[in-house]
Design an enzyme around this catalytic site. Sequence first.
Site: not given
Ligand code: SAM
Length: 296
Positions: A19, A42, A104, A124, A152-153, A178
Amino acid sequence: MFSYRHAFHAGNHADVLKHMTLVATLKHLMHKEPGLTLIDTHAGAGLYRLDGDYSETGAEAQYGIFKLLTALENHTAIPEALQDYLDVMAHFNPNGKAKIYPGSPFIIQHLMRHAARDRLKLFEMHPTDAKTLASNVAQLDAGRAIMIAREDGFESLKKLLPPPPSATGSRRAMVLMDPSYEIKSDYGKVTSTIQDCLKRFATGTYVVWYPIIARVEAHDLPKRLKTLANQAQKSWLHATLSIGRHADGTTAGLAASGMVVINPPFSLKDKLREAIDVVGPVLARGTGHSFSLEHS
Ligand code: SAM
């Protein structure tokens, strides 16, 4: 799949590195007037309680944001990038005590500009976190400035690049990638998606977090990203932070992580180096602690 919940880890050392890098990158990009497309592939839940059940279970913020705040209480010379990150923390905790940790999406939302028509796209996949994120964002009344999708991101990013032109005609975008890396294929998806992004929109700023763990895919990831940037003749920056082991030799969770930024703002290397020079020693827990910053 989807056993990962960021709430267990909110405010840990990896969040601090991630961050702080994100805030410094955004601050620089926002010096220029044209609007930005900001994409968080993500996103997580957006906001986390530092005194709630999840963070207590992991207690990871004790080795991250809490330790940092305590150590800096009487520190006079705080580098700019660190101060900017602490200012964001303070915005979400106006009463002084750190009770909320902004993820984030909320960090980006806090810094984005209404007048420049910056746009934020959030992805997400976790059913509960996607719902929490949507209700947290709904409180902001942000209208069309923020879009959320339970998609899916990696895949959805493709249809957003290149970004639409801003009012002045220039196209500008920053992508934060992320993933939780709970499945091994995430490593390969990060590389193939970044490769695709550089073809679609070579001038975008791509900010990638990864864990430093004993796994060949994790070890190779920064090398692969740097190679992709070099092949596209784009600049890169690579920062790492390891807090080391406990005195008894255990690590109890993740001990180290890194950030790779492709097309970093030119000021990022100096600002981040100054900040990591302070954060690294403060968060050091025991043997094996280290921090580094290299750039092309
Ligand atoms: N970026 C956030 C932050 O910094 O506050 C933290 C994200 S966390 C490390 C990763 C997130 O990605 C999780 O909440 C998970 O559920 C989600 N996730 C997993 N696979 C994903 C995908 N293919 N597309 C979108 N989100 C996904």
